[in-house]
Scaffold this motif. Structure first.
Motif, PDB file in Angstrom:
ATOM      1  N   LYS A  10      49.090 -22.890  15.185  1.00 18.27           N
ATOM      2  CA  LYS A  10      49.716 -23.804  14.860  1.00 18.27           C
ATOM      3  C   LYS A  10      51.612 -23.037  14.300  1.00 18.27           C
ATOM      4  O   LYS A  10      52.191 -23.350  14.997  1.00 18.27           O
ATOM      5  CB  LYS A  10      49.299 -24.788  14.073  1.00 18.27           C
ATOM      6  N   ASP A  11      50.784 -21.850  13.356  1.00 14.09           N
ATOM      7  CA  ASP A  11      51.482 -21.172  13.202  1.00 14.09           C
ATOM      8  C   ASP A  11      52.623 -19.927  13.712  1.00 14.09           C
ATOM      9  O   ASP A  11      54.077 -20.278  13.709  1.00 14.09           O
ATOM     10  CB  ASP A  11      51.087 -20.345  12.181  1.00 14.09           C
ATOM     11  N   ILE A  12      52.423 -19.611  15.228  1.00 10.46           N
ATOM     12  CA  ILE A  12      53.098 -18.792  16.143  1.00 10.46           C
ATOM     13  C   ILE A  12      53.568 -20.230  16.624  1.00 10.46           C
ATOM     14  O   ILE A  12      54.960 -20.021  17.106  1.00 10.46           O
ATOM     15  CB  ILE A  12      52.247 -18.611  17.383  1.00 10.46           C
ATOM     16  N   TYR A  13      53.270 -21.418  16.266  1.00 11.45           N
ATOM     17  CA  TYR A  13      54.024 -22.730  17.676  1.00 11.45           C
ATOM     18  C   TYR A  13      54.973 -22.666  16.894  1.00 11.45           C
ATOM     19  O   TYR A  13      56.426 -22.684  17.338  1.00 11.45           O
ATOM     20  CB  TYR A  13      53.595 -23.784  18.514  1.00 11.45           C
ATOM     21  N   ARG A  14      55.076 -22.818  15.808  1.00  5.20           N
ATOM     22  CA  ARG A  14      56.191 -23.975  15.085  1.00  5.20           C
ATOM     23  C   ARG A  14      57.058 -22.346  14.098  1.00  5.20           C
ATOM     24  O   ARG A  14      58.517 -22.985  14.760  1.00  5.20           O
ATOM     25  CB  ARG A  14      55.584 -23.797  13.477  1.00  5.20           C
ATOM     26  N   PHE A  15      56.675 -20.884  14.401  1.00 10.58           N
ATOM     27  CA  PHE A  15      57.929 -19.899  14.895  1.00 10.58           C
ATOM     28  C   PHE A  15      58.509 -19.846  15.984  1.00 10.58           C
ATOM     29  O   PHE A  15      59.778 -19.860  15.744  1.00 10.58           O
ATOM     30  CB  PHE A  15      56.950 -18.619  14.986  1.00 10.58           C
ATOM     31  N   GLU A  18      61.053 -23.480  15.055  1.00 11.33           N
ATOM     32  CA  GLU A  18      61.979 -23.247  14.561  1.00 11.33           C
ATOM     33  C   GLU A  18      63.032 -21.953  15.273  1.00 11.33           C
ATOM     34  O   GLU A  18      63.765 -22.741  14.064  1.00 11.33           O
ATOM     35  CB  GLU A  18      61.188 -22.894  13.296  1.00 11.33           C
ATOM     36  N   ASN A  19      63.114 -21.431  15.707  1.00  5.49           N
ATOM     37  CA  ASN A  19      63.596 -19.941  15.779  1.00  5.49           C
ATOM     38  C   ASN A  19      64.436 -20.409  17.562  1.00  5.49           C
ATOM     39  O   ASN A  19      65.435 -19.659  17.754  1.00  5.49           O
ATOM     40  CB  ASN A  19      63.113 -18.687  15.672  1.00  5.49           C
ATOM     41  N   GLY A  20      64.057 -21.779  17.937  1.00  5.58           N
ATOM     42  CA  GLY A  20      64.692 -21.976  18.980  1.00  5.58           C
ATOM     43  C   GLY A  20      64.684 -20.701  20.317  1.00  5.58           C
ATOM     44  O   GLY A  20      65.001 -21.356  20.838  1.00  5.58           O
ATOM     45  N   PHE A  21      63.364 -20.753  20.363  1.00 10.93           N
ATOM     46  CA  PHE A  21      63.110 -19.514  21.996  1.00 10.93           C
ATOM     47  C   PHE A  21      62.510 -20.358  22.749  1.00 10.93           C
ATOM     48  O   PHE A  21      62.707 -20.004  24.033  1.00 10.93           O
ATOM     49  CB  PHE A  21      62.094 -18.958  20.777  1.00 10.93           C
ATOM     50  N   PHE A  22      63.035 -21.812  22.868  1.00 16.68           N
ATOM     51  CA  PHE A  22      62.606 -22.511  24.614  1.00 16.68           C
ATOM     52  C   PHE A  22      63.841 -23.009  24.596  1.00 16.68           C
ATOM     53  O   PHE A  22      63.544 -23.411  25.499  1.00 16.68           O
ATOM     54  CB  PHE A  22      61.905 -23.585  23.756  1.00 16.68           C
TER      55      PHE A  22
END
Length: 868
Positions: A10-15, A18-22
């Motif tokens: 979950k922390d990785i997904y939030r990261f 939040e950084n707009g990598f998608f």
């Protein structure tokens, strides 16, 4: 963490979010690559089919992103007209409220309230799986933009003459009281009866025998038909028969639709209550007589039965036919019966005034773009399924008699009766200024879904996303909606955009249980992906689905398989821990020039694996890509290279080089792994001192370097010898920590030379005292042949031969007991006929396993007796 668990997901997904990598803006100059998600129902929950579909899309999105493409994977949900309305109606019913009590507008407001509260649940669940969709562009088939697109599409198609309103036979649910698409009808095998009825010829004692499963529909018969090639009935064509129980005269006609092998070869034609009969009726200008109404009750056309439920009427009709001696015979009969997918009511083919799209002309270009490979189906054989439907396409019923959905933008004048369509609401008739009434029906959910590849990018506005990302690159979907969604998207794309909606269509298989049965709650064999993610982690589930996703083959999924690939994640974790511990004080040095042979070998194997994974992904062979990666990581890197590295780490001149190689190869392994297992790869990549960049998501996919085929062949030799030595150790129950002597009678001098060169690795990995080169067989020894020569292990004090023989005899006795029991069970007809299929299959599997155990034990005893 000292051991692998998935708490960090979950922390990785939030990261990432939040950084707009998608977002595609991460690679603004890259070649566009776009995918639109097959929109799940807003009412739905993530099931295993979704998990497979999302996993395959995400693998490709992440792979292409790492290859430098500007990737837009666009998510969204479908308003699911009937399903959503049904759920809200049930919710209101618990409070004693009916939709008719509060009216259309208030009810729709209730649905929006429900949607805003519960409707994004499946989006959150998709995120749990690791889907790298750009959720800042999330769409919903009822949002303002898509509603605008739907109205625009309807009006343009209507004005072009493709939409009309007319009478047609449709799937009708008497309970939900609406038309259903073919996809909304679920077919179930049912035990029924086939009734052979006597239809007497006019003014004759002669009769024709007509077979039917629905005798209650005979009141709507307007003809009986035979095949024109059926010589048995040629002399009857043109004559008339008397309709049983009614007395009305109906014609005997001939039509190629009639199956000469069904029943007697004579069929009743009931145009109002059978879609095929409806087509026959149109060809022969037959009357339409409605015997069953929209609530599933008999009409006035069924004497003495008016108002009765259709199934109750069937019983009474059969009794009346028996009394009149009009039944020739009755047989047991099994056939598929259509049910409403929401309420499970048996659907009724029903003549109704509905809105339709004319599809024949639209289908022509949709056929052409697949024939000329502008669109490719993968696997290719699905093209045949597509063509069969498209060449025989029927007009598409797009109206639904419910409140939740896109209300049809058509208006009828109360005064002059003229019909007008408009994207914007209109109140007065443009012709006579009379009052206008808007159509109460809504559009089929599939109508809005058919526009999905371009409406989601902002059409009808010419947005930047539409210009950049249409046509989309790839569609991943199931075979069951080729007709209902894929074909319609192609037709709409060609009509509105003058271009295909996507380039490639990957059709994935079904996920079944481990016995190959379809998963269902009633069978209790459903695997819930959310439960799996909670227990094993998303990466374990994703990798399992990927490695099982062979083209054209259904997936047989079990918890054992998921557990197996969770162990793979743990293997990767342990590899990292070994590298971390052994490179803690090491300063990476990319200028190293001299490498050990083991390092040169693993770099060559890595290079080949990179090629294999990339090529397999480019060919949509997800299973081959995952398998290549699995074999390299588990066996070549972990089982061999890491073990070989122990010969050098902190021991000789290759110490720094091996540490550097461990870090470099592992970092590339994580990048190779990322599309399949994004969470663990990101988590560990962030800890690698030689990584470069903010996230593995936007790191480059590994590039293949030089390969050394000659060196790889030499290592193939030593690996096979190590395996042979390990087999001999295992077969003879020799502890892995006990150092023992082995002997090799090599095939030739070249083999001997290679063995001497790599003897240090062989002894280390086989935990051997020595591997001696010999010219003759070792007496009283165990032998393991290889293509490079024979490996020998002296019996001597290494093996208690007599004790091992006694142990194996007990194994044979136990296996024989199981064989006898299972054979008896499987030869019992009562067990085979009554036991669940999965129990029968399990018994067969256990039998084969017991036979194998017995055979292997017997062979082993023969080996042991030879050294006594």
């Amino acid at each position: 963490m000292d051991s692998y668990n998935s708490d960090f997901e979950k922390d990785i997904y939030r990261f990432w979010e939040e950084n707009g990598f998608f977002k595609p803006e991460i690679n603004p100059d890259g070649e566009p690559f776009s995918v639109v998600i097959p929109p799940p129902n807003v009412t739905g929950a993530l099931h295993i089919g979704h998990a497979l579909n999302q996993t395959l899309q995400d693998i490709f999105a992440r792979y292409k992103r790492m290859c430098g493409y500007s990737v837009l994977w666009l998510p969204g949900t479908d308003h699911a007209g009937i399903a959503t309305q049904t759920m809200v109606e049930r919710d209101l019913a618990k409070k004693g409220i009916k939709k008719d009590d509060i009216g259309r507008q208030a009810f729709i407001e209730k649905i929006w309230e429900w949607k805003n509260t519960y409707g994004n649940k499946i989006i959150d669940q998709i995120k749990r799986l690791g889907a790298s969709c750009d959720f800042s562009r999330l769409r919903f088939t009822m949002d303002e933009g898509l509603s605008k697109a739907v109205k625009k599409a309807f009006v343009e198609l209507y004005n072009a003459g493709y939409i009309y309103k007319g009478e047609y036979i449709i799937n009708w649910c008497p309970s939900c009281h609406t038309a259903l698409s073919d996809l909304e009808v679920e077919y179930e095998e049912e035990q029924s009866k086939l009734y052979y009825l006597k239809y007497f010829l006019e003014d004759s004692k002669d009769f024709l025998i007509v077979a039917t499963t629905r005798p209650e529909t005979l009141f709507g018969d307007t003809a009986v038909a035979v095949n024109p090639k059926d010589e048995r009935y040629a002399h009857y064509v043109g004559k008339k028969v008397i309709l049983p129980l009614v007395g009305r005269l109906i014609d005997i006609i001939e039509d190629n639709y009639v199956d000469m092998g069904f029943g007697s070869g004579v069929v009743k034609i009931t145009p109002a209550h059978d879609p095929n009969d409806f087509e026959v009726g149109k060809r022969h200008n037959l009357d339409i007589v409605i015997a069953i109404d929209d609530y599933g009750r008999m009409t006035h056309n069924a004497p003495d039965l008016e108002g009765l439920d259709r199934f109750e009427a069937r019983k009474i009709t059969v009794e009346k036919l028996k009394e009149a001696d009009l039944i020739y015979k009755i047989e047991d009969y099994t056939h598929s019966v259509g049910h409403c997918y929401r309420c499970n009511t048996v659907i009724e083919p029903y003549i109704s005034k509905q809105w339709f799209v004319k599809t024949k002309d639209l289908a022509k270009k949709a056929i052409e773009v697949v024939e000329n490979t502008s669109i490719k189906f993968i696997p290719k054989h699905w093209e045949k399924t597509y063509f069969e439907w498209m060449y025989n396409i029927r007009d598409w019923c797009i109206s639904r008699q419910i409140w939740w959905g896109h209300r049809i933008p058509a208006y009828t004048c109360k005064q002059c009766g003229e019909v007008f369509v408009s994207e914007n609401p209109i109140n007065k008739c443009p012709k006579c200024a009379g009052e206008l009434l808007q159509e109460t029906d809504v559009l089929d959910t599939w109508f809005s879904s058919a526009l999905w590849p371009f409406s989601t990018f902002g059409w009808p506005d010419n947005t930047d996303d539409l210009k950049r990302f249409y046509p989309t690159s790839l569609l991943v979907t199931g075979f069951d909606i080729i007709f209902f969604w894929v074909a319609r998207m192609i037709m709409m794309g060609m009509f509105f955009m003058k271009d295909v909606p996507f380039r490639d269509v990957y059709i994935h298989a079904l996920v079944r249980d481990k016995y190959g049965q379809k998963m269902s709650k009633t069978k209790g064999n459903v695997i819930d992906p959310l439960d799996v993610i909670d227990k094993y982690g998303a990466d374990s589930l994703r990798f399992t689905l990927a490695i099982l996703a062979a083209q054209g083959r259904d997936i047989k999924l079990s918890y054992d398989q998921i557990e197996s690939y969770r162990r793979f994640m743990n293997k990767i974790w342990n590899a990292y821990r070994f590298i971390e511990i052994n490179t803690k004080d090491f300063k990476p040095n990319r200028s190293i020039q001299v490498y050990s042979s083991a390092s040169l070998w693993i770099k060559s194997r890595l290079s080949k694996t990179i090629n294999q994974v990339a090529q397999s992904l480019d060919d949509y062979k997800f299973n081959e890509a995952a398998e290549s990666l699995y074999q390299f990581v588990w066996h070549e890197f972990c089982d061999y290279y890491i073990e070989m590295s122990k010969a050098h780490i902190n021991k000789d001149e290759y110490s720094d080089e091996v540490k550097q190689t461990l870090l470099e190869v592992f970092e590339q392994i994580l990048r190779l792994l990322h599309p399949f297992a994004p969470f663990i790869s990101e988590f560990l990549w962030q800890k690698i001192p030689i990584r470069s960049g903010q996230s593995i998501m936007i790191a480059s996919f590994p590039k293949s370097n030089s390969q050394n085929d000659a060196l790889e062949q030499e290592f193939d030799l030593l690996i096979e010898l190590i395996k042979a030595m390990r087999i001999l150790r295992s077969e003879n129950s020799i502890a892995t920590n006990k150092k023992i002597n082995f002997y090799l009678k090599p095939l030739n001098k070249e083999v001997e030379k290679i063995v001497q060169s790599y003897k240090k690795y062989i002894l280390l990995l086989a935990n051997a005292k020595d591997l001696s080169i010999i010219e003759k067989d070792v007496p009283k020894s165990f032998i393991q042949p290889t293509k490079y020569g024979d490996i020998f292990l002296e019996a001597g004090q290494n093996v208690d031969v007599e004790g091992e023989i006694l142990r194996l005899k007990k194994v044979i006795e136990k296996a024989q007991t199981s064989i006898d029991f299972l054979n008896k069970r499987l030869r019992n007809d009562e067990f085979v006929s009554k036991a669940p299929k999965e129990l029968t299959e399990k018994s067969k599997q256990e039998l084969q396993e017991a036979i194998l155990i017995k055979d292997n034990a017997k062979k082993r005893i023969e080996q042991l007796e030879r050294v006594l």
